[in-house]
Design an enzyme around this catalytic site. Sequence first.
Site, mmCIF file in Angstrom:
data_model
loop_
_atom_site.group_PDB
_atom_site.id
_atom_site.type_symbol
_atom_site.label_atom_id
_atom_site.label_comp_id
_atom_site.label_asym_id
_atom_site.label_seq_id
_atom_site.Cartn_x
_atom_site.Cartn_y
_atom_site.Cartn_z
ATOM 1 N N LYS A 181 0.850 -1.196 0.000
ATOM 2 C CA LYS A 181 0.000 0.000 0.000
ATOM 3 C C LYS A 181 0.878 1.237 0.000
ATOM 4 O O LYS A 181 1.855 1.320 0.751
ATOM 5 C CB LYS A 181 -0.902 -0.007 1.239
ATOM 6 C CG LYS A 181 -2.132 0.871 1.120
ATOM 7 C CD LYS A 181 -3.123 0.334 0.094
ATOM 8 C CE LYS A 181 -4.476 0.058 0.693
ATOM 9 N NZ LYS A 181 -5.356 -0.644 -0.269
ATOM 10 N N GLN A 203 28.336 22.396 -8.318
ATOM 11 C CA GLN A 203 29.128 21.191 -8.056
ATOM 12 C C GLN A 203 30.010 21.370 -6.820
ATOM 13 O O GLN A 203 30.074 20.497 -5.938
ATOM 14 C CB GLN A 203 30.012 20.877 -9.279
ATOM 15 C CG GLN A 203 29.283 20.305 -10.477
ATOM 16 C CD GLN A 203 28.713 21.333 -11.447
ATOM 17 O OE1 GLN A 203 28.443 22.469 -11.075
ATOM 18 N NE2 GLN A 203 28.508 20.937 -12.687
ATOM 19 N N HIS A 214 17.258 28.630 -12.732
ATOM 20 C CA HIS A 214 17.839 29.840 -13.311
ATOM 21 C C HIS A 214 16.937 31.065 -13.127
ATOM 22 O O HIS A 214 15.711 30.976 -13.222
ATOM 23 C CB HIS A 214 18.097 29.619 -14.806
ATOM 24 C CG HIS A 214 18.996 28.445 -15.081
ATOM 25 N ND1 HIS A 214 20.259 28.328 -14.534
ATOM 26 C CD2 HIS A 214 18.811 27.332 -15.823
ATOM 27 C CE1 HIS A 214 20.823 27.188 -14.951
ATOM 28 N NE2 HIS A 214 19.948 26.563 -15.725
ATOM 29 N N ARG A 259 26.006 35.950 -9.089
ATOM 30 C CA ARG A 259 24.720 35.562 -9.688
ATOM 31 C C ARG A 259 23.779 35.069 -8.597
ATOM 32 O O ARG A 259 24.197 34.807 -7.456
ATOM 33 C CB ARG A 259 24.928 34.456 -10.741
ATOM 34 C CG ARG A 259 25.448 33.173 -10.122
ATOM 35 C CD ARG A 259 25.474 31.999 -11.095
ATOM 36 N NE ARG A 259 25.923 30.796 -10.396
ATOM 37 C CZ ARG A 259 25.930 29.580 -10.910
ATOM 38 N NH1 ARG A 259 25.543 29.386 -12.162
ATOM 39 N NH2 ARG A 259 26.322 28.545 -10.196
ATOM 40 N N THR A 263 -3.508 -5.656 0.458
ATOM 41 C CA THR A 263 -2.945 -4.322 0.712
ATOM 42 C C THR A 263 -3.807 -3.582 1.730
ATOM 43 O O THR A 263 -3.317 -2.729 2.461
ATOM 44 C CB THR A 263 -2.788 -3.498 -0.585
ATOM 45 O OG1 THR A 263 -4.071 -3.138 -1.079
ATOM 46 C CG2 THR A 263 -2.011 -4.264 -1.639
HETATM 47 O O1 LIG Z 1 26.972 25.920 -11.054
HETATM 48 C C1 LIG Z 1 26.804 25.664 -12.268
HETATM 49 N N1 LIG Z 1 27.211 24.472 -12.752
HETATM 50 C C2 LIG Z 1 27.056 24.121 -14.074
HETATM 51 O O2 LIG Z 1 27.424 22.987 -14.479
HETATM 52 C C3 LIG Z 1 26.466 25.075 -14.925
HETATM 53 N N2 LIG Z 1 26.163 25.071 -16.256
HETATM 54 C C4 LIG Z 1 25.589 26.266 -16.530
HETATM 55 O O3 LIG Z 1 25.145 26.623 -17.654
HETATM 56 N N3 LIG Z 1 25.525 27.037 -15.415
HETATM 57 C C5 LIG Z 1 26.053 26.311 -14.395
HETATM 58 N N4 LIG Z 1 26.229 26.583 -13.075
#
Ligand SMILES: O=c1[nH]c(=O)c2[nH]c(=O)[nH]c2[nH]1
Length: 328
Positions: free
Chosen positions: A14, A259, A287, A184, A59
């Site tokens: 379930k 990353q 974005h 940004r 269930t």
């Molecule tokens: O922090 C980011 N990693 C990316 O891999 C990436 N690619 C992108 O167009 N902008 C960003 N910003």
Amino acid sequence: MSSTSEVSAARYGKDKIRVFRIVREANIQHVVEYNVCALLEGDIDTSYTQADNSVIVATDSIKNITYFFAKTSPHILDPEKFALHLGTFFVSKYAHVHKAFITVEQLRWARIAVDGTPHPHAFWRDGDDKRITSVEVDATAGKDKLVGKVTSGISDLLVLKSSGSAFENFYKDEFTTLVPASDRILSTAVDLSYTFAPIALTPPADEKKLDFAVPVDVPGNGVPAGGLVGGPWDGPGVAARARKVTLDVFATDESASVQATLYKMAQQLIAQNTHIASVTYSLPNKHYIPVDMRYLGIDNLTPANAEVFAPVAAPSGLITATVTRIQQ
Ligand SMILES: O=c1[nH]c(=O)c2[nH]c(=O)[nH]c2[nH]1
């Protein structure tokens, strides 16, 4: 007719069992709200291949058992332990059920602070993020040799910073249109999950009493001796630290990229929680595009003057990684 196919995997149960529970103490009440998914595996192939319903624990019964445990389990306020308790019951009660998979999604209810004092029985939804735990109770080695595998995490933790994030020096070729940014907006909805080292579970001595033996560590499961933070199943503690480290690193890191920030979050989470073997983050890069107002003679594009942005629902970046503890 000889068969040319067979059931190679089967699991049922379930999903979306909605549970709200009050635990009343003398002067304070505790509440939890869970969405539970309880699935079973075992000797159930004939229910698919021969319409043999005798092997099916309905269930509907699985739902009833979940509510029964929500009423009776001493672990209801702790989603990891509750899920382990419930899963242990299914594999212990039903001889032909060899694995139980319990997922508990916890919704937030925080105490309302009245003039700074947390109220004993009034709560508010202080965030849309959910705490998730997925437990497997595995009885394939024997009903007296249960192993609990637990992965927990957080989903939908929406964050944004209006500065302190850059993205520069990325690979450039004929397909590159992105302009490097030294400052940004960074926004993401954090999904993260971490895996605990597996543990041995002692099955309940009396299944009707539904008591839950305290789990013990599986020898050789990679848990450093004496290195457990707050005991092996301090699920709430780990979850609180995971949320805090994620928010703290997000806010304070001078981010070079999603990353690089992800890795810092993961490193700290593993460093702070010695029984976590690995952590996976999944971070959409949501974005925000500065609106071009040059047609009005207004500069909204140069970084210092970019003030009005169009949040873009899609596409988004999606940055993921799993970071694993190196066994010393
Ligand atoms: O922090 C980011 N990693 C990316 O891999 C990436 N690619 C992108 O167009 N902008 C960003 N910003």
